[in-house]
Design a protein around this motif. Sequence first.
Motif, PDB file in Angstrom:
ATOM      1  N   PRO A 197       0.818  -1.220   0.000  1.00 57.86           N
ATOM      2  CA  PRO A 197       0.000   0.000   0.000  1.00 57.86           C
ATOM      3  C   PRO A 197       0.845   1.259   0.000  1.00 57.86           C
ATOM      4  N   LEU A 198       0.296   2.333  -0.553  1.00 59.76           N
ATOM      5  CA  LEU A 198       0.962   3.626  -0.497  1.00 59.76           C
ATOM      6  C   LEU A 198       1.127   4.025   0.962  1.00 59.76           C
ATOM      7  N   GLY A 199       2.308   4.460   1.296  1.00 60.38           N
ATOM      8  CA  GLY A 199       2.592   4.812   2.685  1.00 60.38           C
ATOM      9  C   GLY A 199       3.676   3.938   3.289  1.00 60.38           C
ATOM     10  N   ILE A 200       3.944   2.780   2.648  1.00 60.67           N
ATOM     11  CA  ILE A 200       5.058   1.936   3.087  1.00 60.67           C
ATOM     12  C   ILE A 200       6.339   2.526   2.514  1.00 60.67           C
ATOM     13  N   PRO A 201       7.313   2.874   3.366  1.00 59.18           N
ATOM     14  CA  PRO A 201       8.517   3.562   2.882  1.00 59.18           C
ATOM     15  C   PRO A 201       9.348   2.717   1.926  1.00 59.18           C
ATOM     16  N   VAL A 202      10.100   3.402   1.073  1.00 57.49           N
ATOM     17  CA  VAL A 202      11.080   2.746   0.226  1.00 57.49           C
ATOM     18  C   VAL A 202      12.053   1.970   1.124  1.00 57.49           C
ATOM     19  N   LEU A 203      12.633   0.935   0.654  1.00 58.05           N
ATOM     20  CA  LEU A 203      13.462  -0.043   1.359  1.00 58.05           C
ATOM     21  C   LEU A 203      12.589  -1.050   2.103  1.00 58.05           C
ATOM     22  N   VAL A 204      11.577  -0.565   2.830  1.00 57.77           N
ATOM     23  CA  VAL A 204      10.666  -1.477   3.522  1.00 57.77           C
ATOM     24  C   VAL A 204       9.809  -2.224   2.501  1.00 57.77           C
ATOM     25  N   ASN A 205       9.269  -1.491   1.497  1.00 56.34           N
ATOM     26  CA  ASN A 205       8.451  -2.170   0.480  1.00 56.34           C
ATOM     27  C   ASN A 205       9.298  -3.142  -0.345  1.00 56.34           C
ATOM     28  N   GLY A 206      10.580  -2.832  -0.512  1.00 61.05           N
ATOM     29  CA  GLY A 206      11.474  -3.754  -1.209  1.00 61.05           C
ATOM     30  C   GLY A 206      11.712  -5.022  -0.412  1.00 61.05           C
ATOM     31  N   TRP A 207      11.927  -4.861   0.889  1.00 60.40           N
ATOM     32  CA  TRP A 207      12.141  -6.024   1.749  1.00 60.40           C
ATOM     33  C   TRP A 207      10.901  -6.910   1.775  1.00 60.40           C
ATOM     34  N   MET A 208       9.718  -6.313   1.819  1.00 60.87           N
ATOM     35  CA  MET A 208       8.484  -7.091   1.858  1.00 60.87           C
ATOM     36  C   MET A 208       8.299  -7.916   0.593  1.00 60.87           C
ATOM     37  N   ASN A 209       8.815  -7.432  -0.540  1.00 64.44           N
ATOM     38  CA  ASN A 209       8.590  -8.110  -1.813  1.00 64.44           C
ATOM     39  C   ASN A 209       9.747  -8.964  -2.294  1.00 64.44           C
ATOM     40  N   GLY A 210      10.879  -8.879  -1.618  1.00 62.13           N
ATOM     41  CA  GLY A 210      12.001  -9.681  -2.106  1.00 62.13           C
ATOM     42  C   GLY A 210      13.164  -9.818  -1.143  1.00 62.13           C
ATOM     43  N   GLY A 211      13.001  -9.287   0.068  1.00 64.97           N
ATOM     44  CA  GLY A 211      14.064  -9.445   1.053  1.00 64.97           C
ATOM     45  C   GLY A 211      15.159  -8.399   0.926  1.00 64.97           C
ATOM     46  N   TRP A 212      16.285  -8.681   1.568  1.00 66.77           N
ATOM     47  CA  TRP A 212      17.361  -7.694   1.681  1.00 66.77           C
ATOM     48  C   TRP A 212      17.982  -7.337   0.330  1.00 66.77           C
ATOM     49  N   ARG A 213      17.973  -8.265  -0.613  1.00 68.36           N
ATOM     50  CA  ARG A 213      18.594  -7.969  -1.913  1.00 68.36           C
ATOM     51  C   ARG A 213      17.849  -6.853  -2.652  1.00 68.36           C
ATOM     52  N   VAL A 214      16.519  -6.880  -2.579  1.00 66.75           N
ATOM     53  CA  VAL A 214      15.727  -5.844  -3.239  1.00 66.75           C
ATOM     54  C   VAL A 214      15.908  -4.505  -2.528  1.00 66.75           C
ATOM     55  N   SER A 215      15.938  -4.528  -1.202  1.00 63.44           N
ATOM     56  CA  SER A 215      16.160  -3.291  -0.443  1.00 63.44           C
ATOM     57  C   SER A 215      17.528  -2.698  -0.745  1.00 63.44           C
ATOM     58  N   THR A 216      18.519  -3.570  -0.849  1.00 65.14           N
ATOM     59  CA  THR A 216      19.870  -3.102  -1.171  1.00 65.14           C
ATOM     60  C   THR A 216      19.912  -2.472  -2.559  1.00 65.14           C
ATOM     61  N   PHE A 217      19.227  -3.092  -3.503  1.00 68.11           N
ATOM     62  CA  PHE A 217      19.168  -2.534  -4.858  1.00 68.11           C
ATOM     63  C   PHE A 217      18.501  -1.165  -4.836  1.00 68.11           C
ATOM     64  N   GLN A 218      17.424  -1.032  -4.074  1.00 70.18           N
ATOM     65  CA  GLN A 218      16.756   0.263  -3.965  1.00 70.18           C
ATOM     66  C   GLN A 218      17.712   1.317  -3.409  1.00 70.18           C
ATOM     67  N   LEU A 219      18.488   0.942  -2.422  1.00 71.22           N
ATOM     68  CA  LEU A 219      19.447   1.874  -1.828  1.00 71.22           C
ATOM     69  C   LEU A 219      20.489   2.308  -2.861  1.00 71.22           C
ATOM     70  N   VAL A 220      20.954   1.355  -3.656  1.00 67.80           N
ATOM     71  CA  VAL A 220      21.919   1.675  -4.719  1.00 67.80           C
ATOM     72  C   VAL A 220      21.291   2.617  -5.739  1.00 67.80           C
ATOM     73  N   MET A 221      20.022   2.386  -6.064  1.00 65.51           N
ATOM     74  CA  MET A 221      19.349   3.220  -7.057  1.00 65.51           C
ATOM     75  C   MET A 221      19.051   4.619  -6.530  1.00 65.51           C
ATOM     76  N   ILE A 222      18.920   4.764  -5.229  1.00 59.22           N
ATOM     77  CA  ILE A 222      18.795   6.111  -4.658  1.00 59.22           C
ATOM     78  C   ILE A 222      20.079   6.889  -4.922  1.00 59.22           C
ATOM     79  N   GLY A 223      21.220   6.203  -4.739  1.00 59.84           N
ATOM     80  CA  GLY A 223      22.510   6.821  -5.055  1.00 59.84           C
ATOM     81  C   GLY A 223      22.638   7.133  -6.530  1.00 59.84           C
ATOM     82  N   ALA A 224      22.158   6.207  -7.379  1.00 63.50           N
ATOM     83  CA  ALA A 224      22.205   6.439  -8.826  1.00 63.50           C
ATOM     84  C   ALA A 224      21.309   7.614  -9.211  1.00 63.50           C
ATOM     85  N   SER A 225      20.154   7.719  -8.572  1.00 61.87           N
ATOM     86  CA  SER A 225      19.250   8.849  -8.816  1.00 61.87           C
ATOM     87  C   SER A 225      19.942  10.164  -8.472  1.00 61.87           C
TER      88      SER A 225
END
Length: 432
Positions: A371-399
Motif C-alpha cells: 500500500p501507499l505509505g510503506i517507505p522505500v526499502l521497507v516495500n522492497g524487503w516485503m517483496n524480495g528481502g534484503w537484496r531488493v532493499s539493497t538494490f533500492q538503496l543503490v538506485m537512490i545513489g544512482a538517482s
Amino acid sequence: MAGGAEWRAKIQKVSTKIQKNTYISAISNGLMALMPILILGAIFSLINALKLDPYQNFLESTGLKTYTSIPATVTTDLIALYAVFSIAYNFATQHKQQGFSAGILALMSFLLVTPKGLLDDGVTKAFGYSWLGAKGLFVAIILALLVGKIYTFVLEKKFYIKMPKGVPPTVEKSFAALTPGFIVAVLMLVLTAIFAATKYGNMHEFVFSIIQLPLTSLGGTWWAMLICIFVIHLLWFFGVHGTLVVYSVVGPIWVALGLENLDAYQRGVEGTHIIGSPFFPVYVLIGGAGATLGLIIAMLFAKSTRYKTLGKLAIIPSLIGVNEPVIFGMPLVLNVRFMIPFILTPLVSSGLAILLTTLGILPVLHGIQVPLGIPVLVNGWMNGGWRVSTFQLVMIGASFMIYYPFFKKADAEALEQEQQAEAKAAATAATH
C-alpha cells in the motif's frame, strides 16, 4: 512556452478521454476498490510464507499455520469474484443506475459460466478455486462490463416491469432488475452451452487461452514495461498524471501477473513473472514519479534557500512515494532542463532491475501489493528481502548522480537570484 502549452492541452485532452471512458474507468476504479482486499491478502501471505525456518517451525508447532493461510484463501485466491462485482458496480454507478443490483447480476453470471464439479461423495456440488482467482480475472472483467451494459441499457430504455404507484422504492428497484437479470441468465446459459461444445469446454478456458495468456505474456515483457514507464513520465512532464492514465489500461494485466507470483510465493516457490503489479512501486517509484528521491537528497545540500527549503518539505513524503511537491513545486512539469533525468532515472532503475532479476541476482518479486505509505526499502524487503532493499538503496545513489549535474546548475542560478534580490533589498533599505 506557447508550443509547450499547446502540446500539454492536446495530451491532457487525450488522457482525459481515456480516463473518462466508461469501460476503462469502470475497470480501473473497480480494481482500485479492491486494494484493501489485495493488501490484506498480500500481508497475510507474507505472514504465512515468510522464509525464516525458526518462524515457520513456530507456526507449524503451534498450529497457527492453519489459520495464517486462511486470509489469503478468501482474499487474493478469490479475487475474480470481488472484481466482477466491483467493476459492474462501478459501471452502473457511472451511468447513474443502482450499482448493487448490477454487481449481484455480474456475480451470478460469473458463477453460471464457471465449471462446477462434485466432491468425492458424488453428491456435494463444489466450485474449484482454479478460476476464482487470478486465472479468472479477465472473464470477471468481460462479464462485469457485459452485464453492466445490459443492465444499464434496459433500465435507461425502461424495458422492465413497472410497479403501480405507492410501491416502496426498494421493491420497485428489485423488480426493475428482474428483466436484465433474466436476459443475463439466459445469455450466460447460452454461452455456457456454446463453449461446452468447443475444445475449450468452458468460457474460462477459452478466454484464458485466447485473450488472457497472450496479453499477460505481452504485458509481462521487459520492453512493454519500459515503454509504459517512458509514456508515464512523458505524460507527467506535460502535467498529466501519467501513472493513472497508463495503469487504467495495463493495470489488469499487471495485477494478474502479480497475483500469480503471490500464489507461487504462498506455495513456497519462486514466481515466474519479473513484471507484475509490485514492480512499479518497488523499482520505478523510488521517491515517486521520476524516481526523484536522489534529487530531493541533493536539495538538502543545496546552496540556495529555495531548494533547501523545498528539499526539507519533500523528503518525508518522497520516502513513501509521494513527490507532487517537487513535480509541481520545483517544478519538474514542463521544465526542459530536468526532462532527461526525469525520464531516464526510472528507465535505468527498472532496466537494471529486469536485467539483474533475469540473471538471478535479484529475486522475482513475491507479488505482494504494497500500500501507499510503506517507505522505500521497507516495500522492497516485503517483496524480495534484503537484496531488493539493497538494490533500492543503490538506485537512490544512482538517482542522486543522474540528477545532480542538472540540479547543480539550477541551484547556482537560484542562489544568484536570491543574492541579487538580497542586494536589491539592502540597497532599497539604505536609500530609506
